[in-house]
Design a protein around this motif. Structure first.
Motif, short mmCIF file in Angstrom:
data_model
loop_
_atom_site.label_atom_id
_atom_site.label_comp_id
_atom_site.label_asym_id
_atom_site.label_seq_id
_atom_site.Cartn_x
_atom_site.Cartn_y
_atom_site.Cartn_z
N SER A 1 0.83 -1.21 0.00
CA SER A 1 0.00 0.00 0.00
C SER A 1 0.86 1.27 0.00
O SER A 1 0.40 2.33 -0.40
CB SER A 1 -0.94 0.01 1.20
OG SER A 1 -0.22 0.01 2.42
N CYS B 1 1.51 3.58 -3.17
CA CYS B 1 0.49 4.51 -3.67
C CYS B 1 1.09 5.86 -4.05
O CYS B 1 1.87 6.45 -3.31
CB CYS B 1 -0.58 4.71 -2.60
SG CYS B 1 -1.85 5.90 -3.04
N ARG C 1 -1.02 8.42 -4.89
CA ARG C 1 -2.11 9.36 -4.60
C ARG C 1 -2.75 9.93 -5.88
O ARG C 1 -2.97 11.12 -6.00
CB ARG C 1 -1.62 10.50 -3.71
CG ARG C 1 -1.00 10.08 -2.38
CD ARG C 1 -2.03 9.40 -1.48
NE ARG C 1 -1.56 9.29 -0.11
CZ ARG C 1 -0.92 8.23 0.39
NH1 ARG C 1 -0.64 7.19 -0.40
NH2 ARG C 1 -0.54 8.20 1.65
N ILE D 1 -8.03 2.72 -1.15
CA ILE D 1 -6.67 2.78 -0.61
C ILE D 1 -6.69 3.30 0.82
O ILE D 1 -5.92 2.86 1.68
CB ILE D 1 -5.74 3.63 -1.52
CG1 ILE D 1 -4.28 3.53 -1.06
CG2 ILE D 1 -6.19 5.08 -1.57
CD1 ILE D 1 -3.69 2.15 -1.18
N CYS E 1 -5.21 0.69 -10.60
CA CYS E 1 -4.08 1.24 -9.84
C CYS E 1 -2.83 1.32 -10.72
O CYS E 1 -2.39 0.30 -11.27
CB CYS E 1 -3.79 0.37 -8.61
SG CYS E 1 -2.35 0.94 -7.68
#
Length: 465
Positions: free
Chosen positions: A298, A301, A303, A330, A360
């Motif tokens: 995670s 990420c 954003r 997320i 993603c």
């Protein structure tokens, strides 16, 4: 108050809920069109994922390399273990300058650390210069989306807010005139700003520089006019080399808003002559997440918000129903790491359809991690007792053919004989709020199949001796 209860409040306005759903799906469709224009997009996703995996496996080394390079560039580097240290460091820098006015571009990390109320409490004027962030700052609300912070508001809502705070004409809802009013208001704030605070999209270990991606140019204007620039970054923002950056900039904007690239991709490597640059590197639970093998991915990420734009639950429940800085799929992975008890309901706010994983850009297995968080929460006794024992009961039922068959018979008869108001009572059957069961069949498939004539067994051919 869990996610379902907060979502109920959002759903009270059916028209707004539908508009919110359709608007975010429109952004998702823009993302798809932008992706189709890049034949190597899937290869870019895989490369970005590998770069992030590599970086996380050597995070301590790259952070030290970044610190050394930044200090060599004349940048002051600070380390913060948590939100409290992050806020205290930034306040100390501001006070050392004798400053009282701060202009801030979008930074989800400072939102996570609740920097604005902390600085205001200590007598510092903080102005969010991103248009969406300024709107919700006027309204004293949290962002509902990490890229589109005011997506829950319509232009009429913005008009009412600007009438109250900027003196625009009552009832004004023309986006161009409202934007112009915001520009004139913010221009004066930029010119008066003494310290500029920005987030960090990417930090380059090789050069010690940080990269900020915006569409409005507010980060550039704030940094170049202020005497001091403070960049707040989470430890996961590191990438090894400047040549790696192009992989992520090709993915970020396409995934976020369907653009080929953000309007501004600004590199800040060293302070201008006579000015200061500070970088605050923040942990705030990230090393704990790094230490969880099932959830460390995670931290890859970037954003972009693509998982939110595609998620059917987020689109129909709104970002504020998550009660966390980063909402959506997320956020439902990141939030229990910060406070497992408070955010225990979020991993269950998902259909596990996998659409979030599909979009993603760094290939985080989001829906798999949501499922794993449910297991962790169950083992930690952080789910409601009704859900825990209900699942145990269903596990026993589904494990026994006989019990399952008897349960099916009982349920079919109950649905036929009991009044609708009892079988669909929303006090214990939340699904019945907006759903209707089909008419129960007279018999199950197993019962029907048992009554069918069975074919005679076929003789087995004899094998030659």
């Amino acid at each position: 108050m869990n996610h379902a209860i907060r979502a109920d409040k959002f759903l009270l306005d059916a028209d707004r809920t539908t508009w919110h759903d359709e608007t975010l799906w429109f952004v998702r469709e823009k993302r798809d069109k932008a992706v189709y224009g890049v034949p190597e997009f899937q290869e870019l996703r895989e490369l970005a994922s590998q770069i992030k995996n590599h970086t996380l496996s050597r995070l301590d080394l790259y952070l030290q390399e970044f610190e050394a390079a930044a200090q060599a560039n004349g940048v002051h580097v600070h380390w913060a273990a948590d939100a409290a240290e992050h806020n205290a460091i930034i306040l100390d820098i501001i006070r050392q300058q004798g400053a009282t006015r701060v202009v801030k571009s979008k930074s989800m990390l400072t939102e996570e650390c609740h920097l604005n109320p902390y600085l205001i409490q200590h007598g510092i004027e903080v102005v969010d210069t991103d248009l969406g962030e300024r709107i919700i700052q006027f309204r004293d609300e949290a962002p509902s989306h990490i890229v589109l912070p005011a997506i829950h508001l319509k232009k009429e809502d913005v008009g009412d807010t600007f009438h109250t705070h900027l003196g625009t004409t009552k009832g004004e809802s023309d986006p161009q005139r409202l934007t112009e009013a915001a520009r004139q208001h913010l221009r004066a704030k930029f010119l008066a700003g003494q310290v500029a605070i920005s987030g960090v999209n990417f930090a380059i270990a090789e050069t010690g520089g940080v990269v900020v991606c915006t569409n409005e140019g507010n980060a550039d204007l704030g940094v170049n006019l202020a005497q001091v620039h403070i960049a707040a970054m989470g430890i996961e923002k590191i990438i090894p080399r400047l040549t790696d950056l192009g992989v992520f900039t090709r993915l970020l904007a396409r995934s976020a808003t369907g653009q080929p690239v953000t309007t501004y991709t600004s590199h800040f490597t060293k302070p201008a002559p006579g000015k200061e640059m500070h970088i605050v590197i923040v942990d705030n639970g990230r090393t704990q997440q790094l230490g969880r093998p099932d959830f460390r991915a995670s931290l890859k990420c970037i954003r972009c918000g693509a998982c939110m734009n595609t998620c059917p639950v987020y689109r129909r429940s709104g970002g504020h129903s998550y009660d966390f800085t980063v909402p959506g799929p997320i956020g439902a992975i990141l939030s229990p790491n910060i406070d497992m008890k408070k955010h225990a309901s979020l991993p269950f706010a998902s259909t596990l359809c996998g659409s979030c994983t599909d979009v993603c850009p760094v290939k985080i297995d989001i829906h798999t991690q949501l499922y794993k968080w449910r297991q962790v929460l169950g083992e930690a006794n952080e789910i409601p007792a009704s859900k825990k024992w209900g699942m145990k009961f269903m596990g026993r039922v589904l494990a026994s053919t006989r019990v399952y068959g008897l349960g099916g018979q009982f349920a079919r008869r109950a649905l036929r004989l009991l009044p609708h108001g009892l079988t669909h009572a929303t006090s214990f059957n939340a699904w019945a709020v907006a759903r209707e069961l089909p008419a129960p069949p007279k018999q199950s498939f197993r019962e029907w199949y048992a009554k069918q004539p069975q074919p005679a067994p076929q003789p087995q051919p004899k094998l030659p001796a």
